[in-house]
Write a protein that holds these residues in place. Structure first.
Motif: not given
Length: 277
Positions: A86-113
């Motif tokens: 449950t915790i992983n899905l909540v964190i993954g949902a928030i980070i995944g949606t932010i990454s998908g909606l953000s600009n190239k730099w934010v998306d790249s940082i989150l995906m490298r993490l």
């Protein structure tokens, strides 16, 4: 709901898996009323007794009923399966949606993490965390959560980028709708099926991870027990009393298979449902 019930009737394997999961949860919740013996009840007169009518799965080295202990052990195994997932899905949902909606730099940082998390050998990292924090349920959950959200984040990011192409998302961006509102009211509600399938498919992974860590001595500690701990404790008597490890091992396998079949069935159900529109 009616369509899902009809789908269950057409897919008996999915129905059996769902019933088995429900039965496991009910047994874990009402363990004191389901088990014929107490958790630690023993008379020291029948150690390592083979399965019989009195003890359907036999007894352990302290004459404790194995079936009763397995039902109580379900509590820890299911808890460790549900809470980190449950915790992983909540964190993954928030980070995944932010990454998908953000600009190239934010998306790249989150995906490298995410790449960083996926590059670590899970078992070695988990054992290092538990070793330094001490063997406990809290340490085990932390080990399962610290990078367990990365796979969900990647899947949800890809789904977010697909949903972002819809006109109503473009309109929301144009109207400068707050990011939190866009995530929780426009993005996540439209990937309910993906989230549900991810959740059901991740639970058996957490249960198996707990079983593996417990087998190595990094899981629940006495007086608590889990199915993985029972498998580990039974290896000492593997040739003398193999049921000590085989019975909880089979239950772990059945629970994992049931959740996997449930996830596959839900994926197919939502795929069929989507094709009707």
């Amino acid at each position: 709901m009616k369509r899902f019930i009809n789908y269950l009737k057409e897919n008996p394997l999915l129905a059996i898996s769902l019933i088995f999961i429900i039965v496991c949860f009910l047994c874990a919740v009402f363990a004191p009323f389901v088990t014929p013996y107490g958790y630690d009840e023993t008379d020291y007169s029948t150690p390592l007794q083979s399965p019989s009518f009195k003890h359907i799965f036999g007894t352990d080295q302290l004459s404790r009923d194995l079936f009763s202990r397995m039902i109580f052990a379900l509590r820890i195994s299911l808890f460790v399966g549900l809470v980190p997932t449950t915790i992983n899905l909540v964190i993954g949902a928030i980070i995944g949606t932010i990454s998908g909606l953000s600009n190239k730099w934010v998306d790249s940082i989150l995906m490298r993490l995410c790449d960083l998390g996926l590059s670590f050998p899970f078992m070695i990292l988990a054992m290092a965390i538990i070793y330094n924090m001490g063997s406990s349920i809290r340490s085990l959950i932390l080990a399962l959560v610290i990078f367990g959200w990365t796979t969900s984040a990647r899947v949800i990011r890809a789904q977010t980028q697909f949903i972002k192409q819809n006109p109503y998302i473009s309109a929301a961006i144009t109207m400068e709708v707050p990011l939190s509102t866009m995530i929780f009211k426009h993005i996540l509600p439209n990937m309910r099926s993906t989230l549900l399938v991810l959740y059901t498919m991740s639970i058996p992974q957490a249960i198996l991870a707990e079983a593996g860590l417990s087998f190595l001595g990094f899981g629940a500690q006495p007086p608590l027990t889990s199915l993985g701990v029972m498998v580990s404790n039974g290896r000492t008597f593997l040739f003398e009393a193999p049921w000590l490890s085989i019975a909880p091992g089979i239950l772990i396998m059945l629970i994992s298979l049931s959740f996997n079949f449930l996830g596959d069935g839900l994926r197919d159900f939502y795929g069929l449902e989507g094709s009707d529109f």
